[in-house]
Design a protein around this motif. Structure first.
Motif, short mmCIF file in Angstrom:
data_model
loop_
_atom_site.label_atom_id
_atom_site.label_comp_id
_atom_site.label_asym_id
_atom_site.label_seq_id
_atom_site.Cartn_x
_atom_site.Cartn_y
_atom_site.Cartn_z
N TYR A 1 0.52 -0.71 -0.46
CA TYR A 1 0.20 0.43 -0.45
C TYR A 1 0.93 1.31 0.54
O TYR A 1 2.25 1.39 0.25
CB TYR A 1 -0.79 -0.29 1.26
CG TYR A 1 -0.33 0.43 2.18
CD1 TYR A 1 -0.92 1.42 2.81
CD2 TYR A 1 0.56 -0.59 3.17
CE1 TYR A 1 0.04 1.72 4.04
CE2 TYR A 1 0.91 -0.22 4.62
CZ TYR A 1 1.15 0.77 4.80
OH TYR A 1 1.74 0.32 6.70
N VAL A 2 0.28 2.52 -0.66
CA VAL A 2 0.74 3.69 -0.01
C VAL A 2 -0.13 4.43 0.58
O VAL A 2 -1.26 4.22 0.70
CB VAL A 2 1.00 4.42 -1.34
CG1 VAL A 2 2.52 4.12 -2.29
CG2 VAL A 2 -0.51 4.67 -2.70
N ALA A 3 0.72 5.28 1.73
CA ALA A 3 0.07 6.15 2.99
C ALA A 3 0.64 7.04 2.95
O ALA A 3 1.88 7.69 2.97
CB ALA A 3 0.06 5.09 3.62
N VAL A 4 -0.22 7.80 4.07
CA VAL A 4 0.51 9.23 5.18
C VAL A 4 0.03 8.80 6.50
O VAL A 4 -0.98 7.84 6.14
CB VAL A 4 -0.07 10.48 4.12
CG1 VAL A 4 0.28 11.12 3.13
CG2 VAL A 4 -1.46 10.01 4.35
N LYS A 5 1.49 9.16 7.26
CA LYS A 5 0.67 8.94 8.73
C LYS A 5 0.62 10.46 9.48
O LYS A 5 1.93 10.94 9.28
CB LYS A 5 2.02 8.02 9.14
CG LYS A 5 1.56 7.29 10.35
CD LYS A 5 2.50 6.37 11.02
CE LYS A 5 3.04 5.97 9.93
NZ LYS A 5 4.42 4.59 10.73
N ARG A 6 0.62 9.78 10.63
CA ARG A 6 -0.04 11.44 11.08
C ARG A 6 -0.07 11.42 13.04
O ARG A 6 -1.06 9.99 12.22
CB ARG A 6 -1.10 12.47 10.39
CG ARG A 6 -0.44 13.85 11.68
CD ARG A 6 -1.37 14.78 10.78
NE ARG A 6 -0.92 16.35 11.23
CZ ARG A 6 -0.95 17.04 10.68
NH1 ARG A 6 -1.37 17.83 10.16
NH2 ARG A 6 -1.52 18.44 11.50
N TRP A 7 0.14 11.52 13.88
CA TRP A 7 -0.90 11.44 15.11
C TRP A 7 -1.01 12.71 15.23
O TRP A 7 -0.90 14.09 14.60
CB TRP A 7 0.94 11.80 15.79
CG TRP A 7 0.53 11.18 17.60
CD1 TRP A 7 -0.36 12.69 18.38
CD2 TRP A 7 0.48 9.97 17.71
NE1 TRP A 7 -0.90 11.65 19.24
CE2 TRP A 7 -0.09 10.36 19.03
CE3 TRP A 7 1.03 8.87 17.83
CZ2 TRP A 7 -0.36 9.18 20.47
CZ3 TRP A 7 0.97 8.17 19.00
CH2 TRP A 7 0.19 8.06 19.79
N VAL B 1 -2.17 7.87 12.91
CA VAL B 1 -3.62 6.98 12.18
C VAL B 1 -2.71 6.80 10.68
O VAL B 1 -1.85 8.43 10.14
CB VAL B 1 -4.56 7.41 11.94
CG1 VAL B 1 -5.90 7.45 10.56
CG2 VAL B 1 -5.61 7.33 12.98
N GLU B 2 -2.68 6.39 9.96
CA GLU B 2 -2.79 6.35 8.74
C GLU B 2 -3.60 6.18 7.66
O GLU B 2 -5.02 5.30 7.65
CB GLU B 2 -1.76 5.23 7.74
CG GLU B 2 -0.32 4.38 8.55
CD GLU B 2 0.20 3.12 8.01
OE1 GLU B 2 1.42 2.87 8.06
OE2 GLU B 2 -0.14 2.24 8.17
N ALA B 3 -3.40 7.40 6.52
CA ALA B 3 -4.68 6.99 5.77
C ALA B 3 -3.89 6.28 4.31
O ALA B 3 -2.57 6.69 3.99
CB ALA B 3 -4.89 8.33 5.16
N GLY B 4 -4.55 5.57 3.45
CA GLY B 4 -3.80 3.72 2.41
C GLY B 4 -4.92 3.84 1.85
O GLY B 4 -5.84 3.82 1.85
N VAL B 5 -3.98 3.64 0.84
CA VAL B 5 -4.97 2.59 -0.50
C VAL B 5 -3.83 1.51 -0.31
O VAL B 5 -2.08 1.89 -0.91
CB VAL B 5 -4.84 4.24 -1.67
CG1 VAL B 5 -5.51 3.44 -2.55
CG2 VAL B 5 -5.77 5.25 -1.60
N GLU C 1 7.26 8.85 -1.66
CA GLU C 1 7.80 9.78 -2.42
C GLU C 1 7.49 11.22 -0.72
O GLU C 1 5.93 11.24 -1.23
CB GLU C 1 7.54 10.13 -3.66
CG GLU C 1 8.11 11.55 -4.38
CD GLU C 1 7.35 12.53 -6.14
OE1 GLU C 1 6.49 13.17 -6.11
OE2 GLU C 1 7.61 11.23 -6.97
N GLY C 2 7.93 12.13 -0.83
CA GLY C 2 7.50 13.04 -0.16
C GLY C 2 7.18 12.27 1.50
O GLY C 2 7.49 11.31 2.13
N ASP C 3 5.65 13.08 2.27
CA ASP C 3 5.39 12.11 3.06
C ASP C 3 4.42 11.37 2.29
O ASP C 3 3.57 10.45 3.92
CB ASP C 3 4.42 13.15 3.43
CG ASP C 3 3.86 13.83 3.39
OD1 ASP C 3 3.05 13.45 1.56
OD2 ASP C 3 2.88 14.25 3.92
N ILE C 4 4.42 10.63 0.87
CA ILE C 4 3.33 9.18 0.73
C ILE C 4 4.72 8.51 0.67
O ILE C 4 5.84 8.38 0.30
CB ILE C 4 2.50 9.90 -0.52
CG1 ILE C 4 2.18 10.80 -0.60
CG2 ILE C 4 2.14 8.25 -1.20
CD1 ILE C 4 1.53 10.91 -1.89
#
Length: 165
Positions: A16-22, A68-72, A81-84
């Motif tokens: 998967y690919v995602a972004v993560k954030r507290w 939490v991650e938002a992913g696909v 790439e970057g924060d993805i």
């Protein structure tokens, strides 16, 4: 709230690919609003999603916040790439239940799923420390496309939590 009987499902590993954030739970839209960006990032590279977008609760820091991650999901590993960034959801046995209704009801569905698992003597693949609960894989999979089903009260969402062992 009452849920349909959950199932135990075997899930293969899933790139998967995602972004993560507290985030504070009240700031959930900050991470949720990133899903279209991730889908656009994939489209710009000619990559089709391989399943439903999801939120993965990595660490639950208490009643007020968590990571939490938002992913696909994707069919094959890719470079972020970057924060993805790219990752792989772990294979194994998952307790899973599908809910049709507004996402605001998912807290109650989660409580019911946790209760059902306790009644079955099932344990989660997670650990706990001063930072919070660290889940191997705790997913909300959004099977409804908002463009096709604008009525959030009819959205289909699956909860899938990895079991220990």
């Amino acid at each position: 709230m009452s849920i349909d009987t959950p199932e135990i499902k075997e899930r293969a590993e899933q790139p998967y690919v995602a972004v993560k954030r507290w985030i504070a739970w009240t700031e959930f839209p900050v991470i949720a609003d990133r899903l279209p960006e991730i889908i656009g990032w994939l489209a710009a590279r000619g990559i089709q999603p391989a399943g439903a977008p999801f939120f993965r609760y990595v660490t639950i820091g208490g009643e007020q916040d968590g990571e939490v991650e938002a992913g696909v999901p994707v069919a094959a590993p890719v470079e972020g790439e970057g924060d993805i960034y790219a990752g792989v959801l772990p294979p194994g046995r998952y307790a899973s239940v599908t809910h049709v209704g507004h996402p605001d009801q998912l807290a109650g569905v989660t409580t019911d799923l946790l209760g059902w698992a306790a009644e079955q003597g099932l344990t989660w693949d997670m650990s706990e420390d001063d930072e919070g609960e660290h889940w191997a894989c705790r997913l909300e999979l959004y099977h409804s496309d908002p463009a096709e089903q604008p009525d959030m009260g009819k959205w289909e969402t699956e909860l899938a939590f990895k079991l220990a062992g």
